[in-house]
Design an enzyme around this catalytic site. Structure first.
Site, short mmCIF file in Angstrom:
data_model
loop_
_atom_site.label_atom_id
_atom_site.label_comp_id
_atom_site.label_asym_id
_atom_site.label_seq_id
_atom_site.Cartn_x
_atom_site.Cartn_y
_atom_site.Cartn_z
N THR A 1 0.82 -1.22 0.00
CA THR A 1 0.00 0.00 0.00
C THR A 1 0.85 1.27 0.00
OG1 THR A 1 -0.01 -0.15 2.40
CG2 THR A 1 -1.93 -1.05 1.26
N SER B 1 -4.22 -2.19 7.06
CA SER B 1 -4.76 -2.30 5.70
C SER B 1 -5.37 -3.66 5.42
CB SER B 1 -3.65 -2.08 4.66
OG SER B 1 -2.91 -0.95 4.96
N CYS C 1 18.20 5.01 -3.15
CA CYS C 1 17.75 5.59 -4.42
C CYS C 1 18.80 6.50 -5.06
CB CYS C 1 16.44 6.36 -4.19
SG CYS C 1 16.46 7.41 -2.74
N GLN D 1 16.86 15.80 -3.91
CA GLN D 1 15.99 14.64 -3.73
C GLN D 1 14.51 15.05 -3.61
OE1 GLN D 1 19.50 12.40 -1.22
NE2 GLN D 1 17.43 11.61 -0.96
N HIS E 1 14.89 12.10 -8.56
CA HIS E 1 16.05 12.72 -7.92
C HIS E 1 17.03 13.21 -9.00
CE1 HIS E 1 14.56 11.30 -4.21
NE2 HIS E 1 15.50 10.47 -3.84
#
Ligand code: A2P
Length: 344
Positions: A12, A41, A129, A156, A245
């Site tokens: 989710t 959830s 990342c 970022q 980014h």
């Protein structure tokens, strides 16, 4: 074609949602998709791969009869559940930082070090990342000129802070434009205003003044490039950009550099597009890298402050190449190398 039973922990969340999209887009050979999240959830429904799925609470038994689980629910949940997955014969591909520096866990960008997957023991880590996107641009230059060290400044996007990041930016922009916060405003994801501002602080500060995020760039680059003494200095900045980014890089090499060879190395590298035509004002920008599988590199120059140096600028969708896409590419590469089942 053989199909695989795949689970998503954190289905989710911001990255989980992108994993679902990309499994569909890349026509991943899935025979079963299990969507896992917290008890909050559980029971809710999500559309994925053309079917309605009930979200399940993550428990150790969630991994029974799965081939692959992609984890995107934070380090704590990775630590809690990744070994449970492995115990049940399921390979865990982890987006968190929990196992990245564990010597027994491969840390992989499939375009760079796919061979490291062959020695996995059940858990494979996906890089941070910014590290993944930066190395997409640095690795082809390293192969050509031999990397000695690099400096990086990151720009970022707010979606890197989870689903709450873009909500915080929206709320602040609304408040600045209308003079009042939107109804039901939530606490911000950031320690300072992010709208019309820059925050030179991503992740927690360490004693030496760097943040943990900045050290990830150094440590993960060393591991992925197999350069254990590589010198890296990084400054990470959160910017009011929704998605993708950007990283400004100044890299120094052992061999003497030249722009035609550098351009050729970057242009020929899988997963990277060379976008660099100043006359036409063409250069990479995060808005054009959003929801793109390729990273974009440009502003290539000889660095005036280094001996054999290059300056460049790379952008990439951090939710894709920096997380969801790279994780799926790891799964695809493991299938290709036939090393999924090699769990010790
Ligand atoms: P949930 O929506 O049930 O809280 P983001 O990084 O975008 O905030 O997403 C975090 C993801 O991690 C969400 O899918 C969230 O599920 C999931 N998550 C949070 N806590 C747990 C937990 N204890 N077990 C499994 N998933 C969790």
């Amino acid at each position: 074609m053989k199909k695989y039973r795949i689970g998503i922990v954190g289905a989710t969340g911001a990255v989980g949602q992108e994993i679902i999209k990309l499994l569909e887009k890349r026509e991943f050979p899935a025979s079963e998709l299990r969507l896992l999240a917290s008890s909050r959830s559980a029971g809710n429904e999500l559309e994925a791969l053309g079917q309605t799925h009930k979200i399940q609470e993550t428990t150790p038994e969630s991994f029974k009869d799965l081939d692959i689980a992609i984890f995107s629910a934070g380090s704590e949940n990775s630590v809690k559940f990744a070994h449970e997955a492995v115990k049940r014969g399921c390979v865990a591909i982890d987006n968190s930082s929990a196992f990245r520096m564990d010597p027994s866990v491969p840390l992989v960008v499939p375009e760079i070090n796919p061979q490291d997957l062959d020695t996995h023991q059940g858990i494979v880590a996906n890089p941070n990342c910014s590290s993944a996107i930066t190395l997409m641009a640095i690795y082809p230059l390293h192969k050509r000129f031999g990397l000695k060290k690099f400096y990086a400044s990151t720009y970022q996007a707010v979606s890197g802070a989870g689903a709450i990041g873009p909500i915080s930016l929206d709320q602040e922009v609304t408040e600045m434009v209308t003079g009042a916060p939107p109804p039901n405003a939530q606490p911000s994801a950031f320690p300072h205003p992010i709208a019309f501002n820059l925050i030179p602080h991503v992740d927690q500060f360490r004693e030496d003044g760097y943040t943990k995020e900045e050290l990830k760039m150094r440590n993960e680059s060393r591991k992925i490039l197999s350069l254990p003494s590589l010198r890296v200095s990084c400054t990470c900045v959160r910017v009011p950009v929704y998605r993708a980014h950007s990283i400004s890089i100044n890299a120094e090499f052992s061999d003497s550099v030249n722009l035609p060879d550098a351009k050729q190395a970057l242009s020929n590298f899988n997963g990277l597009e060379f976008v660099d035509n100043p006359e036409d004002m063409l250069y990479p920008m995060p808005i054009y890298s959003s929801e793109k599988e390729n990273c974009h590199v440009g502003r290539l120059r000889v660095d005036h402050a280094a001996d054999n140096g290059l300056a460049l600028w790379v952008t990439g969708d951090q939710l894709w190449k920096g997380a969801a896409l790279n994780a799926i590419q790891i799964a695809e590469e493991m299938i290709l190398r036939n090393c999924l089942r090699k769990i010790i």
